[in-house]
Each structure stands twice: as C-alpha cells, then as structure tokens.
Design a protein around this motif. Structure first.
Motif, PDB file in Angstrom:
ATOM      1  N   GLN A 295       0.834  -1.380   0.088  1.00 47.60           N
ATOM      2  CA  GLN A 295       0.087  -0.144   0.175  1.00 47.60           C
ATOM      3  C   GLN A 295       0.921   1.250  -0.168  1.00 47.60           C
ATOM      4  OE1 GLN A 295      -3.695   0.521   2.526  1.00 47.60           O
ATOM      5  NE2 GLN A 295      -2.228   1.816   3.882  1.00 47.60           N
ATOM      6  N   TYR A 296       0.377   2.110  -0.516  1.00 47.41           N
ATOM      7  CA  TYR A 296       1.066   3.559  -0.538  1.00 47.41           C
ATOM      8  C   TYR A 296      -0.250   4.773  -0.299  1.00 47.41           C
ATOM      9  CZ  TYR A 296       2.846   8.114  -2.276  1.00 47.41           C
ATOM     10  OH  TYR A 296       3.153   9.465  -2.214  1.00 47.41           O
ATOM     11  N   LYS A 297       0.279   5.408   0.762  1.00 44.87           N
ATOM     12  CA  LYS A 297      -0.638   6.490   1.424  1.00 44.87           C
ATOM     13  C   LYS A 297      -0.005   7.966   1.123  1.00 44.87           C
ATOM     14  CE  LYS A 297      -3.149   7.862   5.477  1.00 44.87           C
ATOM     15  NZ  LYS A 297      -3.286   8.048   6.916  1.00 44.87           N
ATOM     16  N   GLN A 298      -1.005   8.619   0.865  1.00 47.81           N
ATOM     17  CA  GLN A 298      -0.435   9.956   0.685  1.00 47.81           C
ATOM     18  C   GLN A 298      -1.416  11.173   1.362  1.00 47.81           C
ATOM     19  OE1 GLN A 298       2.819  11.652  -0.551  1.00 47.81           O
ATOM     20  NE2 GLN A 298       1.625  13.201   0.594  1.00 47.81           N
ATOM     21  N   GLY A 299      -1.183  11.764   2.298  1.00 51.73           N
ATOM     22  CA  GLY A 299      -2.077  12.535   2.860  1.00 51.73           C
ATOM     23  C   GLY A 299      -1.853  13.926   2.449  1.00 51.73           C
ATOM     24  N   PHE A 300      -2.788  14.807   2.276  1.00 49.43           N
ATOM     25  CA  PHE A 300      -2.909  16.215   1.425  1.00 49.43           C
ATOM     26  C   PHE A 300      -2.956  17.355   2.471  1.00 49.43           C
ATOM     27  CE2 PHE A 300      -5.519  13.273  -1.634  1.00 49.43           C
ATOM     28  CZ  PHE A 300      -4.518  13.233  -2.498  1.00 49.43           C
ATOM     29  N   ASN A 301      -2.858  17.030   3.723  1.00 48.55           N
ATOM     30  CA  ASN A 301      -2.910  18.316   4.938  1.00 48.55           C
ATOM     31  C   ASN A 301      -2.255  17.680   5.924  1.00 48.55           C
ATOM     32  OD1 ASN A 301      -5.027  16.807   5.614  1.00 48.55           O
ATOM     33  ND2 ASN A 301      -6.553  18.026   4.763  1.00 48.55           N
ATOM     34  N   ASP A 302      -1.441  18.853   6.675  1.00 52.79           N
ATOM     35  CA  ASP A 302      -0.813  18.457   8.011  1.00 52.79           C
ATOM     36  C   ASP A 302      -2.091  18.975   9.296  1.00 52.79           C
ATOM     37  OD1 ASP A 302       1.716  17.189   7.492  1.00 52.79           O
ATOM     38  OD2 ASP A 302       2.226  19.188   6.466  1.00 52.79           O
ATOM     39  N   VAL A 303      -2.907  18.000   9.331  1.00 49.72           N
ATOM     40  CA  VAL A 303      -3.980  18.342  10.295  1.00 49.72           C
ATOM     41  C   VAL A 303      -3.918  17.099  11.349  1.00 49.72           C
ATOM     42  CG1 VAL A 303      -5.406  19.663   8.836  1.00 49.72           C
ATOM     43  CG2 VAL A 303      -6.028  17.168   9.166  1.00 49.72           C
ATOM     44  N   PRO A 304      -4.374  17.075  12.533  1.00 53.63           N
ATOM     45  CA  PRO A 304      -4.421  16.148  13.420  1.00 53.63           C
ATOM     46  C   PRO A 304      -5.027  14.802  12.872  1.00 53.63           C
ATOM     47  CG  PRO A 304      -5.216  17.953  14.670  1.00 53.63           C
ATOM     48  CD  PRO A 304      -5.197  18.490  13.068  1.00 53.63           C
ATOM     49  N   GLY A 305      -4.166  13.701  12.926  1.00 52.19           N
ATOM     50  CA  GLY A 305      -4.667  12.580  12.095  1.00 52.19           C
ATOM     51  C   GLY A 305      -4.085  12.273  10.727  1.00 52.19           C
ATOM     52  N   ASN A 306      -3.332  13.269  10.369  1.00 53.35           N
ATOM     53  CA  ASN A 306      -2.873  13.038   9.011  1.00 53.35           C
ATOM     54  C   ASN A 306      -1.375  13.929   8.823  1.00 53.35           C
ATOM     55  OD1 ASN A 306      -3.259  12.172   6.412  1.00 53.35           O
ATOM     56  ND2 ASN A 306      -4.227  14.303   5.616  1.00 53.35           N
ATOM     57  N   THR A 307      -0.729  13.584   7.904  1.00 55.65           N
ATOM     58  CA  THR A 307       0.513  14.189   7.543  1.00 55.65           C
ATOM     59  C   THR A 307       0.626  13.998   6.040  1.00 55.65           C
ATOM     60  OG1 THR A 307       2.932  13.896   7.751  1.00 55.65           O
ATOM     61  CG2 THR A 307       1.751  11.966   7.804  1.00 55.65           C
ATOM     62  N   THR A 308       1.501  14.927   5.349  1.00 62.13           N
ATOM     63  CA  THR A 308       1.697  15.069   3.944  1.00 62.13           C
ATOM     64  C   THR A 308       3.020  14.051   3.814  1.00 62.13           C
ATOM     65  OG1 THR A 308       3.149  17.012   4.241  1.00 62.13           O
ATOM     66  CG2 THR A 308       0.768  17.277   3.588  1.00 62.13           C
ATOM     67  N   ARG A 309       3.715  13.376   4.795  1.00 60.45           N
ATOM     68  CA  ARG A 309       4.657  12.527   4.501  1.00 60.45           C
ATOM     69  C   ARG A 309       4.213  11.273   3.976  1.00 60.45           C
ATOM     70  NH1 ARG A 309       7.159  12.570  10.682  1.00 60.45           N
ATOM     71  NH2 ARG A 309       7.855  14.667  10.757  1.00 60.45           N
TER      72      ARG A 309
END
Length: 499
Positions: free
Chosen positions: A412-426
């Motif tokens: 799997q590859y995951k890409q977050g679109f914002n740096d908000v709680p519960g997420n990261t753009t890394r």
C-alpha cells in the motif's frame, strides 16, 4: 542566572503539562484492526464492516474465505448481515521524547564513593541527549478511534449498505530542541539565543455518522477493459461529522537570550531579552465544561459533511487492486470559538540581582504561562478546519495452497493532503502478510516506512468463525523486543457477529 533558569524551566514544564492535559481532556490514522496487524496495509484487502472509513468499495467483500482452498467467496452461502458486538477501538501513541537509553544513561545519576549523585554532562553527552530531536523537533502524536456501532447488509442484487458511528481523537505535539538545549547550556556571558519556533499543539475530537454504499459490477463498465478486469466494485460514504473539541496553536514564535552590550563609558554589560508571539484557536462542546455530566449524545461545537470514495477490482490473474480518497470535507466550528493572541516582550534587563529586573523576568514568563494555561482569548463567530484527506493505493495477492493454508500478501501507498491532526503529508509505504494454517486462524504481520511513525512493525491474529469474529493487533511491536528503544505503542481490538 538561577532565577532566569528557574522561571524559564517553569514555562517549559507548564507548556508540556498543558499539552498532555489536552490529550487527556479531549478524548489515527484510519485503520481497521486487521490493518493494524498488517502495519495499516488496508485499502485492497480489508473488507466488510472494517472497510468503512478506508475504502467503501470493499464493503462488498466479506472478511474471510469459505474454506482453505478457495479464496473467491460465494456470497449466497455467507451471512448477509454483520454488526459490531462490542465497540471496536484502536490506539496509536508515538513520541520522540521518551527514550529509555537516554534517560537511564544521563538522568538517573551515578555512583560516587558509594552515593548516587547527579551526573555531570560533557559536551558530547549533551549532544547525545539532544539526538532525540530529529531535525530540531521532537514529535508526539496520539490517535484514538472507536467504532461505537456498525452494521452492514449485503445483497448480490442491490449491493451492500453499511452504517457506523465512530469517535475519533487525534493530537499532535511538536517540541523545539531549544526547550532542552536551554537548560543544558544556559545563558552564555559571551551571548546566546534560544529559538522555540516550530513548537505546535493541535488536537481534535470528532464523532462521525457514516452511511456507506457499494456495488459490484462484476465486469468493468467500459467494454474495452472488460476482459482484463473482474469483480469491479465502486463505493461511496457520506458522513455527518460532529465536532466536539478543537485546539490549534498554529504560531509559537518565542525567543530568549542574552547579549553583551557596551555602555557609554565603555563597560560591557549583559542584557537579557525575550520575545513571544503566539496565536491559537480553540472550540469545545459543553460536554467539556466543568461540572457537566456525561451524555452519549453531546451537543456539538461544530458540524460538517465528509465523503469517502473508492474502487476495487481484480486483474493480472487474481491480484486485487484498491484505491480510495477518504475524509473529503471540512468542519465548521461555531460554538465557544476563541482566538488567542499572546505577545510578551522583555528587554533592558542587565542584571538579575535587583528586584526590579527579577520582577520583569517573572512578568514576561507569567504572561505566557497564564495564557497557555487558560487558553483564553477573544470570542469569534466561527472557524473552519479540513478533515484529514488522504489517498490510498494498494494491491493484494491471495492464494489457497493445499495442505498449507491460505496466504495473503498486500502492499500500500498512502499520501495525505494536509497536515492536520490525524494526518501528515509525508508519504507512507507498507507491506503486510497474512497466513491461515486453518481457515479460522489468521496470523498477520507487516511493516511500514514513512508517515508520522517513520518506521513500524505490526503483528496480530484473529479468530474467524462463520458467525463470530475477533481481531487483535498492534501497529508496532518492536518495543516488546527492544523496550529500551521505546517510542511508539499501538493496540486495537474488534469483535463482530454475522447473521
């Protein structure tokens, strides 16, 4: 310098204590319990009730094969209703600040002449201690999710429908290296400066009501690809989101230091200075007011609408692919919304011997400390925050091997679109495997690179019977084998009934 050191350390501890209090007062990355065991490798292989919030297209899939030799489910022979027997939950806590090796080596003292005394740190020791701050920032995150209720209904003709109620709490706390560098090195008579920029706290508590629908087209709707793709499914989730609490310290510009200055007579004096410029926004439901009793249906402080969309299909001789975009949407906070701006300035202090100078230092620290403790500011009408939008891409290969059992391999590859709680753009890449020596006993393991945790090894198992299912897992088990290197703990459990 003792007074300066004491007051500054007081601010450090107040700030850390306040952030930890927030994490307890307000209540993950999206995950199923099966996914935790596979290092959160979920988009192409998680199915049924566990697919809600991850890939709605996978709602059409049941969680287990029928026997040890065949992986293609006969839907007419499986139960058509699945629901949670108990609330499913997952917890993931990770921090750079806890390092047992550093603690035991430098902060437990040393034996001198039969007595334990404080260890005197050399410059090399101090650099070793500061190594817990990668790139100058130590990160801490706490992600908790509980599915309070969930039910799915499966039908070959009209598709699959699911409904769930989930609680989510996410907290990030980033701490600047200078919070520790200052007490280690102190103020230098030749001049020194400590910059605490990069320090942040943000936390959010949400409740989601999700209605999910998925349909299996069997063949790909576009004829040109019909012969290459099978079991094509698409799904969508529509979510009503209640905002229960939100805090974001999005600006933390604080500097303190000491510089040498010459007076009109040519004498060199020391000048202690400090500048603070902070900004935060908070909102909370009445549930968190003092004296309020618990209620299962609290009033919200914010509300919003969210969407998940996803597809799933098989190609390349039985390889299953999945793709989804989750948490598209936002929350508008309209209750008890407070915006705080903290500014404090210290200059012209050339000595700590006079009461006037000591009072100036105390006042500078106290202004920051009090506002951070109270999180008080000006009431504003509203603020809007984005949901943790992310893209999942993955594939899974399953094979039933006679006399051996069922095997699954997923990536799997995951890409977050914002740096908000519960997420990261890394970006995050993960691999997971499942082995069933018997159909009812899935054994799972996985590893992941990137994301908030940087690296993790997950493991878990399940008891998967025809009418009853129990999954237990952890996204990180390395601390069990190397406890001195602890930096992350994760655990989750879910129980389902099929009828």
């Amino acid at each position: 310098m003792n007074t300066t050191y004491t007051t500054t350390m007081k601010t450090v501890f107040i700030f850390i204590f306040t952030s930890l209090l927030l994490s307890q007062s307000f209540a993950s990355e999206r995950s199923s319990i099966q996914g935790l065991s596979l290092a959160n490798t979920v988009v192409a292989n998680t199915g049924g009730l566990d697919a809600i919030g991850i890939n709605p297209a996978r709602l059409i899939r049941f969680e287990r094969p029928i026997d040890g030799d065949h992986l293609d489910e006969d839907y007419t022979e499986l139960p058509h209703v699945t629901f949670s027997l108990l609330p499913a939950f997952s917890l993931n806590f990770g921090t750079d600040l806890i390092n047992y090796d550093i603690y035991s080596k430098y902060f437990t003292g040393e034996i001198v002449n039969g007595k334990k005394v404080g260890k005197s740190l050399s410059d090399a020791d101090k650099k070793d201690v500061l190594s817990i701050f990668p790139s100058g920032i130590a990160e801490t995150h706490l992600d908790f999710e509980a599915r309070l209720f969930g039910i799915t209904l499966h039908n070959n003709s009209f598709g699959s429908i699911g409904f769930s109620v989930s609680e989510r709490f996410n907290m990030n706390f980033d701490l600047s290296k200078d919070f520790l560098r200052f007490p280690l090195y102190g103020l230098d008579s030749l001049g020194s400066e400590y910059d605490f920029n990069g320090t942040t706290i943000n936390a959010i508590s949400l409740r989601e009501y999700a209605l999910t629908y998925a349909y299996n087209f069997d063949k790909f709707p576009i004829p040109v690809a019909d012969e290459y793709i099978s079991n094509f499914a698409a799904g969508i989730s529509v979510k009503y989101v209640q905002g229960l609490a939100y805090i974001d310290v999005d600006k933390y510009n604080v500097k303190v230091g000491e510089r040498a200055v010459r007076d009109e007579y040519g004498y060199t004096n020391l000048s202690i200075y400090g500048d603070a410029d902070l900004h935060f926004i908070s909102s909370k439901a009445s549930l968190f007011d003092s004296g309020k009793s618990f209620t299962p249906f609290p009033h919200d402080a914010g509300k919003g609408i969210g969407f998940d969309i996803g597809v799933s299909f098989e190609a390349l001789s039985g390889v299953r692919f999945g793709a989804s975009v989750v948490d598209i949407g936002s929350v508008e906070w309209t209750k008890n919304v407070v915006e705080g701006k903290i500014k404090s300035h210290l200059t012209g202090v050339t000595s700590i011997n006079s009461q006037e100078d000591r009072d100036s230092i105390e006042a500078f620290v106290d202004r920051i400390q009090k506002d951070l403790e109270d999180f008080k500011g000006d009431t504003i009408s509203s603020v809007t925050t984005s949901l943790p939008t992310a893209l999942y891409l993955g594939a899974a290969w399953m094979q039933g091997i006679p006399y051996v059992g069922n095997c699954l391999l997923a990536v799997q590859y995951k890409q977050g679109f914002n740096d908000v709680p519960g997420n990261t753009t890394r970006p995050r890449f993960s691999v997971g495997a499942e082995y069933r020596p018997w159909t009812f006993l899935p054994l799972r393991m996985g590893t992941a690179f990137g994301g908030k945790d940087r690296f993790s090894i997950g493991a878990g198992l399940g008891f998967d019977f025809y009418y009853w299912n129990l999954d237990i897992g952890s996204e990180n088990i390395s601390y069990m084998f190397v406890p001195s290197g602890f930096h992350q703990v994760s655990f989750g459990m879910a129980m389902k009934i099929r009828i």
